[in-house]
Design a protein around this motif. Sequence first.
Motif, PDB file in Angstrom:
ATOM      1  N   PRO A 159      22.864  20.253  15.672  1.00  0.00           N
ATOM      2  CA  PRO A 159      22.416  19.888  17.027  1.00  0.00           C
ATOM      3  C   PRO A 159      22.435  18.390  17.282  1.00  0.00           C
ATOM      4  O   PRO A 159      22.051  17.600  16.425  1.00  0.00           O
ATOM      5  N   LYS A 161      21.148  15.890  20.454  1.00  0.00           N
ATOM      6  CA  LYS A 161      20.377  15.903  21.694  1.00  0.00           C
ATOM      7  C   LYS A 161      21.240  15.620  22.918  1.00  0.00           C
ATOM      8  O   LYS A 161      22.068  14.700  22.907  1.00  0.00           O
ATOM      9  N   CYS A 178      21.365  21.071  24.141  1.00  0.00           N
ATOM     10  CA  CYS A 178      20.384  20.703  23.125  1.00  0.00           C
ATOM     11  C   CYS A 178      19.399  19.701  23.738  1.00  0.00           C
ATOM     12  O   CYS A 178      19.817  18.673  24.288  1.00  0.00           O
ATOM     13  N   VAL A 185      14.429  19.837  17.952  1.00  0.00           N
ATOM     14  CA  VAL A 185      15.260  20.117  19.124  1.00  0.00           C
ATOM     15  C   VAL A 185      15.218  21.613  19.429  1.00  0.00           C
ATOM     16  O   VAL A 185      14.810  22.425  18.601  1.00  0.00           O
ATOM     17  N   PHE A 187      17.257  24.601  22.530  1.00  0.00           N
ATOM     18  CA  PHE A 187      18.387  24.783  23.430  1.00  0.00           C
ATOM     19  C   PHE A 187      17.909  25.428  24.722  1.00  0.00           C
ATOM     20  O   PHE A 187      17.074  26.344  24.702  1.00  0.00           O
ATOM     21  N   ASN A 199      15.598  25.989  17.788  1.00  0.00           N
ATOM     22  CA  ASN A 199      16.720  25.753  16.891  1.00  0.00           C
ATOM     23  C   ASN A 199      16.706  26.710  15.693  1.00  0.00           C
ATOM     24  O   ASN A 199      17.738  27.228  15.276  1.00  0.00           O
TER      25      ASN A 199
END
Length: 216
Positions: A159, A161, A178, A185, A187, A199
């Motif tokens: 991931p 950001k 993300c 993080v 989604f 995540n």
Amino acid sequence: MEESFEVFRRNITRLRKEKGLKQKELAAKVGIGGKHMSDIVNNRSNPSPEVQKKISEILDVDWSDLFLERSEIRSTAGESVRSSDIFLGIPFMSTPTIGEDNEPIIDINTQSHFAYSKEWLNAIGCPDDMVVYRVQDEAMAPTIPENSIILIDRSQNKPIKFKVFVVWHNGKMLIRRCIPAGSGVAFATDNNPQDIIKNKDCTVIGRVLNMSQSDL
């Protein structure tokens, strides 16, 4: 990519006229409606790979050559330049099926490709593990609407950001951005950032590098 499609549109018009075909006659031979063909040549829609290939067959040219300026088809020495020297065909990925432990089984169709400029691919680092995919119910409207064609870098499965990724969640493939979530993080969709997928609850298939509008 839009510049490539501008060349594509000009070539369609030129080659159609050289063959003595009216636009509606070309549309009929390709198997699409007259309005659809008008939308293609007037920059209101990009044709699907299937339509691109059918147009190239009707106009008796190599599919990739439709994306070349006339001056690019031959070198300064007058020798033919292969379209494969300018474009790279990226294979299509089929919708994943559910495998063991609910993980995705990904099938790559090596017989169907979407052409991208090698110069553009080199500019973004030319990742080794790229696939294209026609978006269906996984769409993230309005950013990535249904029936778009997306270029996915499968090597980018960590991931990042604010970047857009293709993820696998609860037996479905989804397109999500993300976003920061606490110390980590998650989604979410652009139009509903509160609808979060953690995540740890999904598998990242790859990062979306490019999106092209396409109509069947």
